[in-house]
Design an enzyme around this catalytic site. Structure first.
Site, PDB file in Angstrom:
ATOM      1  N   ALA A  30      40.298  -1.497   7.974  1.00  0.00           N
ATOM      2  CA  ALA A  30      39.123  -0.854   8.566  1.00  0.00           C
ATOM      3  C   ALA A  30      38.144  -1.937   8.970  1.00  0.00           C
ATOM      4  O   ALA A  30      38.321  -3.128   8.669  1.00  0.00           O
ATOM      5  CB  ALA A  30      38.474   0.104   7.566  1.00  0.00           C
ATOM      6  N   HIS A  31      37.080  -1.502   9.656  1.00  0.00           N
ATOM      7  CA  HIS A  31      36.010  -2.419  10.037  1.00  0.00           C
ATOM      8  C   HIS A  31      34.715  -1.951   9.404  1.00  0.00           C
ATOM      9  O   HIS A  31      34.362  -0.775   9.501  1.00  0.00           O
ATOM     10  CB  HIS A  31      35.843  -2.470  11.559  1.00  0.00           C
ATOM     11  CG  HIS A  31      34.895  -3.541  12.027  1.00  0.00           C
ATOM     12  ND1 HIS A  31      33.535  -3.329  12.107  1.00  0.00           N
ATOM     13  CD2 HIS A  31      35.118  -4.827  12.418  1.00  0.00           C
ATOM     14  CE1 HIS A  31      32.949  -4.437  12.544  1.00  0.00           C
ATOM     15  NE2 HIS A  31      33.887  -5.356  12.739  1.00  0.00           N
ATOM     16  N   GLY A  32      34.042  -2.849   8.696  1.00  0.00           N
ATOM     17  CA  GLY A  32      32.793  -2.506   8.023  1.00  0.00           C
ATOM     18  C   GLY A  32      31.635  -3.326   8.531  1.00  0.00           C
ATOM     19  O   GLY A  32      31.761  -4.060   9.528  1.00  0.00           O
ATOM     20  N   GLY A  33      30.513  -3.226   7.837  1.00  0.00           N
ATOM     21  CA  GLY A  33      29.304  -3.916   8.273  1.00  0.00           C
ATOM     22  C   GLY A  33      29.424  -5.419   8.259  1.00  0.00           C
ATOM     23  O   GLY A  33      28.734  -6.113   9.007  1.00  0.00           O
ATOM     24  N   GLY A  71      32.343  -7.017   8.810  1.00  0.00           N
ATOM     25  CA  GLY A  71      33.550  -7.402   9.527  1.00  0.00           C
ATOM     26  C   GLY A  71      34.757  -6.634   9.058  1.00  0.00           C
ATOM     27  O   GLY A  71      34.661  -5.582   8.414  1.00  0.00           O
ATOM     28  N   TRP A  72      35.916  -7.190   9.365  1.00  0.00           N
ATOM     29  CA  TRP A  72      37.169  -6.502   9.080  1.00  0.00           C
ATOM     30  C   TRP A  72      37.508  -6.541   7.596  1.00  0.00           C
ATOM     31  O   TRP A  72      37.175  -7.491   6.889  1.00  0.00           O
ATOM     32  CB  TRP A  72      38.312  -7.132   9.875  1.00  0.00           C
ATOM     33  CG  TRP A  72      38.246  -6.772  11.332  1.00  0.00           C
ATOM     34  CD1 TRP A  72      37.741  -7.530  12.335  1.00  0.00           C
ATOM     35  CD2 TRP A  72      38.682  -5.547  11.916  1.00  0.00           C
ATOM     36  NE1 TRP A  72      37.822  -6.857  13.528  1.00  0.00           N
ATOM     37  CE2 TRP A  72      38.405  -5.632  13.308  1.00  0.00           C
ATOM     38  CE3 TRP A  72      39.273  -4.391  11.439  1.00  0.00           C
ATOM     39  CZ2 TRP A  72      38.702  -4.617  14.198  1.00  0.00           C
ATOM     40  CZ3 TRP A  72      39.577  -3.375  12.323  1.00  0.00           C
ATOM     41  CH2 TRP A  72      39.293  -3.474  13.681  1.00  0.00           C
ATOM     42  N   ASP A 104      24.415   0.735  -0.450  1.00  0.00           N
ATOM     43  CA  ASP A 104      24.930   1.243   0.830  1.00  0.00           C
ATOM     44  C   ASP A 104      25.980   2.327   0.633  1.00  0.00           C
ATOM     45  O   ASP A 104      27.077   2.255   1.192  1.00  0.00           O
ATOM     46  CB  ASP A 104      25.513   0.068   1.639  1.00  0.00           C
ATOM     47  CG  ASP A 104      25.827   0.458   3.085  1.00  0.00           C
ATOM     48  OD1 ASP A 104      25.203   1.425   3.590  1.00  0.00           O
ATOM     49  OD2 ASP A 104      26.695  -0.189   3.697  1.00  0.00           O
TER      50      ASP A 104
END
Length: 738
Positions: free
Chosen positions: A151-154, A156-157, A278
């Protein structure tokens, strides 16, 4: 931990998962290390374990969740082969600048040209890249072989990798790599990794395990990049589950259960001086019948005033940008996540970024008042008015879940309250009219009978109150001079004692002082509500008890108090809903049954009144009173010969004494006589059957009623009452020639 590592020269020891904390190798079977959860019997294909089917529990299940109230559905552990993205791309609507102070959209299509996947933010010039930095086969830290993107998060990958130091011919240890920092300064990277090694010590069953930190050079700049190495958690995120439902809201009971499952993880972090910061649906994974908090990249220390704070618009509390994160802002994210999961929350990150929709626009909030109030408190703009701890929120959340389940199936789910004693004695056990023009409310009696706030055993005055619990207001006031001066419970108990003794002025002074000193305490409002009842001011009582209900949406006692105050004030719609909720959840609140029956009866719903009165358990001291009230409600239903025969049989079964039986018989026979003389259509056949031993004819009923009045006259307490009853007997008896 179960023994030292058997590998030659290794000083490490095996952790609960069965792997060495130094070299990372798995314990041989001979060591007897338990807790290894990796699958066996798998085969390796293209570097990813493939199994013939989803993993399943082989032993007994974990049991019911949500305080034992329901089961979460089983979500199979996801095969890593299906989790890796075949074509890792970031959708344009999810491309934003990574600078926390900016966050503007980047990489979007413009003027017919496709959006760039790499470049610089046009607003702050921060570089961005949505291209995976780690290709399959890359070895990170000389140990972790990258298999692909998850997945891609805040930051990066996020990558799936295999720990090459751990594994054998039949199993692998899968891990997840998440970028921690991307800086050109090697010292800054080393400092960041060193500072965040505290995450390795986080150990809770509902929190993803951090195994390690690893460094790997960026393929473009050659600067070291730090990566968190976490356990791989199969399953599906709450965001994916909602998407799988066709983007429809999840059932409310399941959302509440999710909240109850994840709050202990927050409580653990807070107790260890950490903030998650978060939380959102992406960061909780449902696997098997468990929920696990993942992605600890934004976790920071409570006392850290300088680290970058990560958050997501629509979930993050509004004060974080100016005041920083806190326990209450963490709990804010949990409530916002529940809101997003439970109803169609369009505009939650724009129009409603810092507020909830109005119940008029969101049916679920209108239908589930307690849930709405829980969300309102957890997301209050003032952090001081929110829940103080994860345990505090969980306690109220469990109460709301009980209310939701009881409303759905009508099955009571009683539970001991941590905030109130149970109902002291049933109040207002009449079922007739209770407006100011009908049967009067006794406000002082209601205030005395309502549940009492529990004494905090940790309060310095708890032992004093236990020793003085039988004292009256005056004696308690005298003894209180020797009570611990820093006690909160002593002035609360003293204020209640003054109220019940009629000392409104003394109680008011104590309540005002408590409100000034304990601004977050709901008990001054509770005491003000009691004072308003005692002063026969139901509207003021509604205001005070409503404030308590806002603070404690999972408790039944405030709703009971609010119901009776609302009924007294003529707000019958509100009274009906709250009486119904309290009674459905717990049949020990008998006052709610009588209140519900009164309101239903006043609205002409005699069948509904009878139904609730007959639900009063036989173990209750008011069971007989409820049965008598049910008989009276039946008399108000459309009369018939069969109906009078049924009422007669019920009266004869009631264990009433002589006078009580005679009074009820008088009511039944009077109703029968009225029906025979005015209600029955002329020309219809004479009704068959009997009522209390009298044939259903005018003559026989009159004779029976005359006998009842004369019996009551003999039992009359004074001459005047006796004469009145004899006169009634003479008037009602049938005319005779003699």
């Amino acid at each position: 931990m179960s023994g030292s590592c058997v590998r030659a020269g290794c000083p490490g020891a095996y952790d609960p998962d069965g792997y060495c904390d130094e070299c990372g190798r798995k314990a041989p079977a001979a060591t007897g290390v338990s807790g290894v959860s990796e699958p066996v019997g798998s085969t390796r294909t293209s570097g990813v374990s493939r199994r013939t089917g989803p993993s399943r529990r082989t032993g007994p299940g974990r049991g019911r969740v949500g305080g034992g109230l329901l089961d979460l559905p089983l979500v199979p552990r996801r095969d890593p082969a299906t989790a890796v993205l075949a074509d890792p791309r970031v959708a344009q609507d999810r491309r934003f600048c990574g600078n926390p102070g900016c966050g503007r959209p980047v990489g979007r299509d413009r003027d017919g040209r496709p959006g760039r996947v790499e470049g610089f933010c046009p607003a702050c010039r921060t570089p961005f890249s949505f291209v995976p930095a780690l290709a399959p086969g890359t070895l990170v830290g000389g140990r972790y072989e990258v298999l692909g993107c998850l997945a891609h998060g805040g930051l990066g990958w996020i990558y799936l990798a295999r720990d090459k130091n751990v594994g054998d011919d039949v199993s692998d240890r899968w891990v997840v790599l998440k970028g921690l920092i991307d800086a050109g300064d090697p010292d800054a990277v080393a400092a960041a990794v060193s500072e965040r090694r505290f995450l390795v010590s986080v150990d809770h069953p509902a929190i993803v395990k951090i195994h390690d930190f690893a460094l790997h050079p960026d393929p473009k700049t050659s600067a070291d990049v730090g990566y968190l190495v976490m356990e791989y958690v199969g399953g599906r995120s709450l965001r994916d589950l909602r998407t799988a439902e066709g983007a429809r809201p999840l059932p409310l009971d399941r959302v509440l259960a999710y909240g109850l499952e994840i709050l202990p993880a927050f409580g653990y972090l807070h107790e260890h001086g950490l903030l998650y910061c978060d939380f959102k649906p992406d960061n909780a994974i449902h696997t098997d019948d468990r929920l696990k908090l993942v992605d600890l990249g934004a976790v920071r220390r409570l006392d850290d005033p300088v680290s970058v704070v990560w958050g997501t618009v629509g979930y993050q509390a509004p004060e974080v940008s100016t005041d920083g994160p806190s326990i209450s802002s963490d709990l804010y994210t949990v409530a916002r996540t529940m809101a997003v999961l439970s109803f169609d929350f369009r505009g939650f990150s724009t129009r409603y970024a810092d507020r909830l929709p109005d119940p008029a626009d969101q049916p679920l909030l209108a239908e589930q008042e307690s849930y709405h109030r829980l969300l309102l408190r957890a997301t209050d703009p003032d952090p001081d008015r929110r829940f103080e701890s994860a345990a505090d929120l969980a306690d109220q959340l469990l109460g709301v879940l009980r209310q939701v389940l009881c409303a759905a199936d009508g099955i009571p789910r009683p539970a001991a309250s941590t905030r109130f004693t149970h109902e002291g004695a049933a109040f207002t056990t009449t079922t007739g009219a209770t407006t100011t023009g009908g049967t009067a409310f006794d406000g002082a009696a209601i205030a005395a009978a309502l549940p009492v706030p529990q004494v905090d055993p940790a309060d310095p005055g708890a032992a004093f109150l236990l020793a003085t619990r039988d004292l009256g207001a005056a004696d308690l006031a005298t003894a209180a001079r020797g009570a611990p001066p820093d006690s909160v419970e002593v002035p609360i108990a003293l204020a209640r004692a003054h109220l019940l003794a009629g000392g409104a002025a003394a109680a008011g002074a104590l309540i005002d002082q408590l409100a000034r000193d304990e601004r977050r305490d709901w008990r001054p409002d509770w005491l003000r509500g009691l004072a308003a009842l005692a002063d026969a001011d139901p509207r003021a009582a509604v205001t005070s008890f409503d404030a308590v209900y806002r603070a404690l949406p999972g408790e039944l006692a405030p709703q009971l108090a609010l119901a009776v105050a609302a009924e007294w004030a003529g707000e019958t719609d509100a009274a009906l809903a709250r009486y119904q909720r309290v009674w459905t959840c717990d049949h020990a609140y008998v006052s709610a049954a009588f209140g519900l029956a009164r309101v239903r009866r006043a609205r002409g719903d005699h069948a509904g009144a009878i139904e609730v009165l007959e639900q009063v358990p036989a173990s209750s001291s008011h069971h007989l009173t409820a049965q008598v009230a049910a008989v009276r409600a039946r008399l108000e239903s459309p009369p018939s010969a069969a109906g009078f025969h049924d009422v007669s049989a019920r009266v004869e079964r009631l264990p009433l004494d002589g006078e009580a039986r005679a009074r009820l018989a008088a009511e039944v026979l009077t109703a029968a006589l009225t029906w025979l003389t005015t209600g029955r259509r002329t020309g219809t056949p004479r009704p068959a059957g009997t009522v209390l031993g009298c044939a259903l004819t005018e003559r026989d009923v009159r004779l029976g009623l005359e006998t009842v009045y004369r019996t009551l006259a003999k039992l009359a307490p004074d001459a005047g009452t006796r004469i009145t009853l004899v006169d009634r007997a003479n008037r009602v008896r049938p005319r005779t020639l003699v």
